[in-house]
Scaffold this active site. Sequence first.
Site, PDB file in Angstrom:
ATOM      1  N   GLU A  81      -6.858  -7.830  -1.177  1.00  0.00           N
ATOM      2  CA  GLU A  81      -7.308  -7.809   0.535  1.00  0.00           C
ATOM      3  C   GLU A  81      -8.813  -7.108   0.442  1.00  0.00           C
ATOM      4  OE1 GLU A  81      -5.397  -5.118   3.316  1.00  0.00           O
ATOM      5  OE2 GLU A  81      -3.192  -5.842   2.838  1.00  0.00           O
TER       6      GLU A  81
ATOM      7  N   GLU B 230       0.805  -1.307  -0.086  1.00  0.00           N
ATOM      8  CA  GLU B 230       0.310  -0.041  -0.104  1.00  0.00           C
ATOM      9  C   GLU B 230       1.052   1.020   0.213  1.00  0.00           C
ATOM     10  OE1 GLU B 230      -4.160  -1.569   2.437  1.00  0.00           O
ATOM     11  OE2 GLU B 230      -3.040  -0.109   3.273  1.00  0.00           O
TER      12      GLU B 230
END
Length: 680
Positions: free
Chosen positions: A307, A149
């Site tokens: 995710e 991320e």
Amino acid sequence: MTPNSPKIPYGGDYNPEQWPQEVWDEDHRLFARAGIDTLTVGVFSWSLTQPAEDVHDFGVLDRILDRAAAEGRQVCLATGTAAVPPWLATTYPEVNRTDFEGRRHRHGQRHNFCPSSPAYRRLATALAGRLAERYSQHPALLAWHINNEYGGACYCELCAEAFRGWLRARHGTLDALNDAWWTTFWSHRYTDWGQIEPPSALTEHWQGPDHTAFQGITLDHRRFMTDALLGCFTAEKEAVRAHDPDTPVTTNLMGAYRPLDYHRWAPHLDFVSWDNYPPLDAPPSRPALAHDLMRGLKDGAPFWLMEQTPSATACRDVNPLRRPGELRLATFQAIAHGADAALYFQLRASRGACEKYHGAVIGHAGRDDTRVFREVADLGAELSDLGPITLGARTPARTALLFDWDSWWALEISDGPSRLVRYTDVVHRYHRAAREAGADVDVVPVTADLTPYDVVLAPVLHLVKGDLAERLEALARRGGTVLATFLTARSDVHDRAFLTDVPGPLAPLLGIRVDEWDARPQDVVQPVRFAESTAEARLVFEIVQPRGAEPVATYGADFYAGTPAVTRHRFGAGEGWYVATDLDRSGVDLVVRRVLARHGLIGPYAAHPAVETATRVTPDGTSLLFLLNHAPEPARLTAHAAATDLLTGKRAEQGEPLVLDPLGVAVLRLRPGSGETGRQ
């Protein structure tokens, strides 16, 4: 290059290093019950695998991968470089970021590294290379996961110097830079590269990063920071590739994430993966937009859902729980839009720190009789039964929506006409309108090939760059339709206003001229009158002078009452539409459906707005139509073609009743000879 798997990979983030061996044993037993076959490991493992600069210890990671292989599970192996270990931050203080206010941070949190730090680059790439050398031939290895991320920004002197170097490469000369940034304004003309400071709270900004006096420098700095973080990714990828030329490499993106221009990242990813955490009170059309955006990064190639939460997040002020059935529906929505994997964060709940209350497949008690575990297990069985049929399938869209990070940044850092206009809010309304009308939509960059499309939507495309205007004209000339909105085509690549009538280079296509624009507070509502109904508009009201275009709707109040709010212009065999104001949902729906209807792109279930549709075509040409019922009551439809539901095995003939349960899903394989391809 995509990971090779016999079915949709199912699993998620797993951190066994937090637990003793007996918990590992129980985890793998529960994984088997839930159908979990794919583990993302090592995401935050730097301090474990390198406890000191000259010490490496891969013992725990060896056991994690060996155990996965022994259990028949595959691993997405992370390099672990997303958060630096304490020894690195204290030994090399330059690694710690400097924030927007000019404060050098100490060790803590994550996303805590300076992307321009030589120490960080050297040690992160060295670790990535060591991991690749050790595990490139491991039987459990499925894919490489670089960092995690990526995000944030740094304003230290290392980044300032790197920014100056980036500017030299981009602009070449100070004269060119001064012209691009229009520095004759406020006596800002630079005479030496060293005079340039990154835009921060100490320079051109006030009240935060979006309030800038010079849009040019802020726009370039956001481009630079995108490239700086991308450079960290590519350096690690190159280190991996030195030992492993074949295993696919990715990093997890975050959908419509404003700080980073993912179009600049896409060529460097072997496959796109992303983390889907929409607010649970957001409409399902929000993640639908993000899925289409992620699929569009690599020319429509399938992506991984890296995710999602199985129950609740833990990072917001209020963290609602997914209701029964919502997890299954959200997972199939991702698959419908192009996902070739469905993974969770997290598989076992952490005992401590900020994510201990974040949703997990396995809770702190390690039970397999919770509602969440049962839903995950049932979905795992369903995906196993579905098998590989969706893998590699593409979306045959004939409608494109142009998404542009430069326009997003430029629109929201501009002074005027209104800081209340939010780029993704407007984009979402047009994307949702097309999707609810039954059209599949590719969300693509402004550089994309437009020849496959009949319709191009260009909402709030603030900057028009390169040859886009010519390519849009070519699409319309051959019979296509282009729809643009207010605040489109205002500025060039440097965010300098065009020295022509608004809408700049799109004026010939759209057949209008805009001399003035009015902006009002959110609570000021302006009626917009169509022949068949009246819609509402807010925020920005452009006053349009037709130059060949015909009015489709007009303003109903103020001194510009009766002037066009929506126009249509015949151009070649096609049309250019312009929406001069921020229409409400009903107005956007009306305009978009009229555009789609011209090309026969209204879907067979468009009368059921709660039923989302999406089409994928498999490599062998099989058409799959996904039906997703987002309503809490059954959806009663009529089958538009002969089909078989791959989830239930039920067959339906054209014209027969078709009922979707509340929050229900159908995956219809359209039968050969049904006369339907699913193309939208």
